[in-house]
Enzyme design. Structure first.
Site, PDB file in Angstrom:
ATOM      1  N   ARG A  94      -7.645   0.116   5.856  1.00 27.45           N
ATOM      2  CA  ARG A  94      -8.131  -1.329   5.562  1.00 27.45           C
ATOM      3  C   ARG A  94      -9.313  -1.688   6.213  1.00 27.45           C
ATOM      4  NH1 ARG A  94      -4.296  -5.197   3.348  1.00 27.45           N
ATOM      5  NH2 ARG A  94      -2.617  -3.491   2.830  1.00 27.45           N
ATOM      6  N   GLN A 138      -7.915   3.275  11.134  1.00 26.93           N
ATOM      7  CA  GLN A 138      -9.040   3.649  10.627  1.00 26.93           C
ATOM      8  C   GLN A 138      -9.362   3.138   9.439  1.00 26.93           C
ATOM      9  OE1 GLN A 138     -10.968   6.204  11.687  1.00 26.93           O
ATOM     10  NE2 GLN A 138      -9.608   7.942  12.741  1.00 26.93           N
ATOM     11  N   SER A 139     -10.599   2.681   9.335  1.00 27.58           N
ATOM     12  CA  SER A 139     -10.972   1.547   8.191  1.00 27.58           C
ATOM     13  C   SER A 139     -10.815   1.831   6.938  1.00 27.58           C
ATOM     14  CB  SER A 139     -12.327   0.852   8.650  1.00 27.58           C
ATOM     15  OG  SER A 139     -13.202   1.838   8.795  1.00 27.58           O
ATOM     16  N   THR A 140     -11.340   3.268   6.425  1.00 24.01           N
ATOM     17  CA  THR A 140     -11.262   3.472   5.011  1.00 24.01           C
ATOM     18  C   THR A 140     -10.432   4.716   4.707  1.00 24.01           C
ATOM     19  OG1 THR A 140     -13.299   4.977   5.078  1.00 24.01           O
ATOM     20  CG2 THR A 140     -13.636   2.790   4.587  1.00 24.01           C
TER      21      THR A 140
END
Ligand SMILES: [Zn+2]
Length: 633
Positions: A63, A21-23
């Protein structure tokens, strides 16, 4: 899922599940999707992999980044695949794995070469088969396009809102959200008054450091809003810091402006650690969204712009004067080199060195020249400038003095108002604590004890503030009595007296100097032993002067004459050791006020040519020495 593509050669190798998951917010809130991603592990087992050979790569959790460069998990995956250790890669959607097409195709390529399968929730694909390859390519393209539209929509939406002044972000302290969503001034009088006082302070001093010092000296704190999750948005009072004051002064919100896009993020400069684009601050006239008079202001827009200019000037670059600072060199900021025309800087000495500061032209040296252009001690130059200045500006004196006096009075009134507000707040809190204490059942001992402790704390704070203010009042008293005021008025008519008064600081002297003098140019190379000085007055005239350079060693510390003559008298007959001991017994001290040592005595003897045939050890008996001294002294 189709299992025909899975062969035992695949199952002998490891299955990789890529979770991402990006954030951090997505990691926290988007649990559903994360769970789905982890469930892929079960899919691998279903497809025939033993649980021990299923590996989950989740190092890229939280990230973001549109290229693989800063996602170590993706890099590791690619490495393992290319080494032929991976039988299958499982992921939720193609976009989870690779955020742009080049990364995706690279992975497909190496999966094809090493015979690795790729699987998502929809099925298993073999990159070596043309049909599967086509499908995977389309999936990659679609996911990239999807991301692009999503991002554009969000980005455009945000800017659109911002352009109308409707995009919400956390309000700076001193403002609260009104009922209709607009910004209104904080209803807390103390918060508003403290901010007003801060701006007033900067108006007066022009230096952030002085503002902080004044606030601290007065025991005044600054309001801030809590940014942490716990107690978000609540008001706390904190000791003023340089950073906090600078942030307030730089914030255009206090000038009533709604601003968006103060920083720009360029792809060229990225943090090497996180891979995020680093911010570059735009200048005021380049702000993309600037709505003035958007909400009530603390200062005018012109003043805000002026403050920015002032803060920039305080950096003390070549092209501006900077503000007068506390150092002793009076021409700081207005002195230029007469040879190369560059600004000279001040080199201050440590206090214990007891030397006056120097004016140094060193910019050329900084830029790679072999040596500095010129340098000279400030003492004779300052003395000459002051003499010229006092002679020139005597009619100015009254006009200078009266605003200073008025300012002093106003400052005191403003300070007192701030202190009263703070005290009132503290008293209110104490009363509140008392009411809470009174309201609780005394039998409820635990609660009563805690409330009593809090009440005591509040009372203590009230007492402490009262003491501080009483002291401040006492300290300020001198400037309020009529006699003193009259005395200052009398004094103010006499600039030389003000100039040399002990209470006048160097900063004030420089300020006075700058009222009349624009700049000073120095040339110490034209004539040996002297410095040519050109003063440019604010009136536009230029006057030339010549200052004698001090001889080497002039004005430096010297061994007292009495000690030197004593050394001369004893030099022929006694050892350095004995001379030093005798001098110390007689209470004589060296140039630095310390006891004499053998080395110092030896140095003076050699310097004055009295060291010939000096015996290294004691040659004269003790009693002879004493008698010889007593005869001489
Ligand atoms: Zn120079």
């Amino acid at each position: 899922m189709t299992t025909t593509k899975v062969q035992s050669t695949h199952q002998e190798r490891t299955a990789f599940v890529y979770v991402r998951q990006s954030t951090p917010v997505q990691v926290m809130e988007n649990r559903e999707s994360t769970e789905r991603q982890y469930r892929l592990r079960d899919c691998a087992i279903e497809l025939g992999w033993p649980p021990s050979r299923v590996e989950v790569i989740d190092e890229d959790q939280g990230r973001s980044g549109s290229t693989a460069a800063h996602r170590t998990g993706f890099q590791r995956l690619a490495t393992e695949v290319s080494l032929g250790k991976v039988g299958i890669v499982l992921m939720l959607e193609a976009s989870r794995l690779a955020r742009n097409n080049s990364d995706w195709y690279r992975l497909m390529e190496i999966c094809g070469l090493s015979g690795t399968l790729i699987a998502d929730e929809g099925g298993v694909y073999n990159p070596r088969e043309p049909n599967d390859r086509l499908l995977l390519g389309v999936k990659g393209t679609i996911s990239e396009a999807e991301l692009f539209t999503l991002r554009t929509r969000l980005y455009e939406g945000r800017w659109n809102k911002a352009r109308k002044g409707l995009l919400h972000f956390s309000l700076p302290v001193g403002y609260v959200q009104g009922a209709e969503g607009g910004w209104t001034l904080d209803p807390d009088t103390q918060v508003r008054a403290r901010l007003d006082y801060l701006f007033e302070c900067f108006r007066r001093h022009g230096v952030v450091r002085s503002v902080v010092r004044e606030l601290k000296g007065q025991g005044l704190e600054l309001p801030t809003r809590v940014a942490a999750q716990e107690g978000y948005g609540s008001l706390v009072w904190k000791a003023p810091t340089l950073g906090a004051v600078i942030r307030i002064l730089h914030n255009p919100a206090y000038a009533g402006a709604y601003v968006y896009g103060r920083s720009e993020y360029s792809n060229l400069r990225r943090s090497p650690k996180t891979g995020k684009a680093s911010a570059h601050v735009r200048s005021v006239d380049q702000w993309p969204v600037k709505i003035t008079a958007h909400h009530p202001a603390y200062i005018g827009w012109e003043e805000f712009v002026k403050n920015q200019e002032r803060l920039r000037q305080n950096w003390n670059h070549d092209e501006n004067r900077g503000v007068p600072r506390e150092g002793r060199a009076l021409l700081q900021g207005i002195v230029y080199c007469g040879i190369c025309g560059r600004k000279m800087r001040v080199q201050d000495r440590a206090a214990k060195e007891n030397r006056s500061p120097s004016y140094v032209c060193g910019r050329g040296y900084d830029d790679g020249d072999e040596k500095i252009c010129q340098s000279m001690t400030s003492r004779p130059i300052d003395a000459a400038v002051v003499e010229v200045f006092l002679g020139a500006v005597s009619p100015l004196s009254l006009r200078v003095a009266i605003p200073v006096l008025d300012q002093l009075e106003q400052d005191l009134i403003a300070q007192r108002r701030q202190q009263e507000l703070q005290l009132e707040q503290a008293r209110y809190e104490a009363r509140l604590a008392q009411r809470q204490y009174d309201a609780v059942d005394p039998a409820h001992r635990l609660v009563a004890g805690e409330l009593e402790r809090r009440w005591n704390e509040k009372l203590e704070r009230v007492g402490q503030l009262e003491r501080t203010y009483a002291q401040a009042e006492q300290d300020a008293e001198w400037s309020l009595t009529k006699e003193e005021r009259a005395a200052i008025t009398r004094l103010s008519q006499d600039l030389p007296a003000i100039w040399s008064a002990e209470t006048t600081t160097n900063q004030e002297r420089k300020q006075l100097l700058r009222m009349a003098i624009e700049s000073v140019q120095l040339d110490g190379m034209g004539q040996a032993g002297q410095i040519e000085m050109h003063i440019r007055w604010r009136s536009g005239t230029i006057t030339d002067h010549v200052v004698k350079r001090p001889a080497p060693g002039e004005g430096s510390l010297k061994t007292p004459a009495e000690a030197v003559s004593q050394i001369h008298r004893m030099a022929g007959r006694n050892s350095y050791d004995e001379i030093a001991a005798q001098l110390n017994r007689a209470g004589l001290r060296s140039a630095f006020g310390r006891c004499f040592t053998t080395q110092q005595v030896g140095y003076i003897c050699r310097r004055d040519g009295m060291a010939k045939r000096q015996p290294r050890c004691k040659s004269v008996p003790e009693e002879n020495l004493d008698s010889s001294i007593s005869k001489e002294s």
